[in-house]
Design a protein around this motif. Structure first.
Motif, mmCIF file in Angstrom:
data_model
loop_
_atom_site.group_PDB
_atom_site.id
_atom_site.type_symbol
_atom_site.label_atom_id
_atom_site.label_comp_id
_atom_site.label_asym_id
_atom_site.label_seq_id
_atom_site.Cartn_x
_atom_site.Cartn_y
_atom_site.Cartn_z
ATOM 1 N N MET A 1 72.391 -4.276 -24.105
ATOM 2 C CA MET A 1 73.421 -5.212 -23.617
ATOM 3 C C MET A 1 74.533 -5.374 -24.656
ATOM 4 S SD MET A 1 73.344 -6.777 -20.637
ATOM 5 C CE MET A 1 72.360 -6.270 -19.253
ATOM 6 N N PHE A 2 75.730 -5.590 -24.170
ATOM 7 C CA PHE A 2 76.906 -5.681 -25.015
ATOM 8 C C PHE A 2 76.993 -7.077 -25.631
ATOM 9 C CE2 PHE A 2 81.396 -6.624 -25.491
ATOM 10 C CZ PHE A 2 81.785 -5.560 -26.266
ATOM 11 N N GLU A 20 76.617 -4.944 -19.435
ATOM 12 C CA GLU A 20 75.827 -3.771 -19.787
ATOM 13 C C GLU A 20 76.503 -3.065 -20.967
ATOM 14 O OE1 GLU A 20 72.965 -2.776 -18.562
ATOM 15 O OE2 GLU A 20 72.945 -0.958 -19.786
ATOM 16 N N ARG A 21 77.795 -2.808 -20.824
ATOM 17 C CA ARG A 21 78.605 -2.260 -21.911
ATOM 18 C C ARG A 21 80.066 -2.445 -21.543
ATOM 19 N NH1 ARG A 21 79.621 3.808 -21.818
ATOM 20 N NH2 ARG A 21 79.627 4.320 -19.639
ATOM 21 N N VAL A 23 83.763 -0.430 -21.473
ATOM 22 C CA VAL A 23 84.469 0.839 -21.681
ATOM 23 C C VAL A 23 85.972 0.573 -21.560
ATOM 24 C CG1 VAL A 23 82.684 2.504 -21.043
ATOM 25 C CG2 VAL A 23 84.025 1.415 -19.264
ATOM 26 N N THR A 60 78.947 -2.954 -16.112
ATOM 27 C CA THR A 60 79.769 -2.251 -17.084
ATOM 28 C C THR A 60 81.177 -2.811 -16.920
ATOM 29 O OG1 THR A 60 78.495 -0.227 -17.097
ATOM 30 C CG2 THR A 60 80.828 -0.012 -17.635
#
Ligand code: FAD
Length: 500
Positions: A1-2, A20-21, A23, A60
């Motif tokens: 996890m971010f 989740e992340r 980008v 994400t």
């Protein structure tokens, strides 16, 4: 996890953000791959959302912040990548003597964000919301395929829109609910029997795809702006004046601040800071924004105002406005910021902006000092202007019946204001939510819309207001639209409506 908290909340401070992340593509080519690889995606712009719509809940996060290329500027259009801020659009256009009229007040918002929320701005009264200024968009769909949509290329027929996506022809049933007939609306999916495909994506709050490029219509020349701050002794007096001013083509916007807003300005010293004072019997103040012919100088405007009450002087737009102010008995108390006087214009605008800032500070203080569950409790509702007085009475009575302290400000020329609770306890927040749900029903009964410009997002009250507006069947029809384009529920799950 971010773990970087920078991307985990938006301006609504919606709690519990996690991702989740994150980008951050630097080129449009990267987006299809990102979309294909992710289980769920939340696209974000500047995260200035006031609804929690830009707060991730495990997706994400696809930030558009590095997609900042201006792709084309023509005589009456600008094509940009989704991450270009509104301020940069205005700057680029200004160099060519053009502008983008429906810009929202927060000019740090990004192009994709203002399209995804169908934002509205100070000049929406005269120029409409973002929707009518979008000529074309490119969208990356859930399977990573790209859809280029030009306005007027694809319209609904027999209740359906047809789209080539995911390598095949897809049929989307147009929801059958009837949208309220108001000048701005940001309430779930746009739906009309003969609607344009592009309008489905405008205002869809990131739930149908990633908007990657946008072509906006633009206007030139840039008009000369003048402002007027008008103290009014009663709401009745203000409504009569606004009704007349709305007929004047030079009026771009009329903002409204009620008596409680003026008290807040005084309590915070904002009136003294910006060198503004109101007569003691002021019940509410209006801030008028005028568009005068390009090139009007301070001297021209001054001469027009000086001669405005002489019967022989030709009826220019500024003189007509002055005559209306005089006819309504407020000319002498009105203060104008004439063209070229950027300092005074800045101060008058700062006065209007100090109102939400003052209210938000009070909410934050109450949250810190009284109860951490205290949160901003506010609405964003619109009615046709002739029902505005009725709406204000409903707000006043509804708040008073619940013993609440409140302030109301906003865009009176659109019939759209923001009633805000000034909470002194968590119980006030609960009572405020109850009041807002009640207001939503009443506003719908008056032919208005409880969701005017900020969208629905993840806010449970706004989602309830949307369900009450269109019914469970309407929400199911929106879900069917989403399922047709995004069968795996990849984009922004939980935004606008809960997952099924
Ligand atoms: C001080 C202040 C003043 C404001 N004034 C106004 C105003 O005058 N008028 C008004 O309408 N609003 C206003 N807002 C609200 C906010 O600025 C608008 O909703 C704005 O349009 C959001 O843009 P953003 O780039 O910050 O988008 P975000 O907040 O990042 O995202 C908003 C929504 O759009 C989606 N989204 C963003 N980019 C894309 C994309 N490229 N593709 C698909 N979906 C996307 C997100 O998923 C989210 O659901 C204000 C907010 C603040 C904090």
């Amino acid at each position: 996890m971010f773990g970087d908290s920078k991307y985990l909340s938006d301006a609504a401070h919606f709690p519990g953000g996690h991702a989740e992340r994150v980008v951050i593509p630097r080129s449009l080519d990267e987006i299809p791959g990102i979309v294909r690889a992710a289980a769920t995606i939340l696209t974000i712009g500047a995260q200035s959302s006031l609804t929690g719509g830009a707060t991730p809940m495990g997706e994400t996060v696809l930030s558009t912040e590095k997609l900042t290329r201006i792709l084309d500027i023509g005589r009456a259009h600008i094509t940009v990548e989704a991450g270009v801020p509104v301020a940069a659009i205005q700057e680029a256009l200004a160099l060519r003597g053009a502008w983008f009229p429906p810009a929202p007040t927060f000019t740090g918002a990004l192009a994709g964000g203002i399209v995804a929320t169908n934002a509205a701005g100070a000049a929406t009264f005269r120029h409409g919301s973002v929707r009518s200024w979008v000529n074309a968009i490119t969208v990356v769909l859930a399977d990573g395929s790209e859809l280029a949509i030009k306005r007027r290329d694809a319209r609904a027929r027999n209740g359906s829109l047809r789209v080539k996506a995911h390598g095949r022809a897809i049929e989307i049933r147009v929801p059958s609910y009837r949208m309220p007939d108001v000048v701005k609306i940001s309430a779930g999916y746009f739906a009309r029997p003969d609607m344009d495909l592009i309008d489905l994506f405008i205002g869809s709050e990131g739930t149908l795809g990633v908007i990657t490029t946008i072509t906006f219509r633009t206007l030139s020349p840039v008009p000369t702006s003048a402002l007027a701050l008008i103290p009014c002794r009663s709401e009745q007096e203000a409504l009569a004046l606004v009704a007349d001013l709305r007929k004047e083509p030079s009026i771009a916007a009329i903002e409204h601040m009620d008596r409680r807003c003026l008290e807040i300005l005084h309590e915070d010293g904002a009136d003294r800071q910006h060198d503004v004072s109101f007569p003691a019997d002021t019940e509410l103040a209006l801030l008028l924004q005028m568009e005068l012919p390009a090139g009007t100088t301070e001297g021209d405007a001054f001469a027009e105002i000086e001669s405005s009450l002489s019967p022989g002087a030709p009826a220019t737009s500024l003189r007509r406005v002055c005559r209306l102010l005089d006819a309504h008995g407020v000319f002498d108390d009105t203060e104008m910021a004439l063209p070229g006087n950027a300092r005074r214009a800045g101060q008058l605008i700062a006065i209007r902006e100090a109102v939400p800032a003052g209210v938000n500070q009070r909410v934050g203080r109450a949250q810190r000092e009284i109860d951490p569950r205290i949160a901003k409790t506010a609405a964003d509702m619109i009615v046709p202007f002739d029902r505005f007085g009725g709406m204000m009475q409903i707000y006043r009575e509804g708040f008073a019946a619940r013993g609440l302290d409140f302030a109301v400000w906003g865009h009176i020329s659109d019939g759209n204001v923001h009633p805000n609770v000034l909470p002194r306890s968590y119980e006030d927040v609960e009572r405020g939510k109850d009041a807002i749900l009640f207001f939503g029903r009443e506003v719908a009964r008056l032919g208005g819309c409880p969701l005017a410009e900020h969208g629905v997002g993840r806010n449970p009250i706004k989602q309830t207001l949307l369900r009450e507006l269109y019914g469970d069947a309407g929400i199911d029809q929106m879900r069917a639209v989403k399922r047709a384009l995004d069968p795996e529920w990849k984009f922004a799950p939980g935004v606008i409506f809960p997952e099924p």
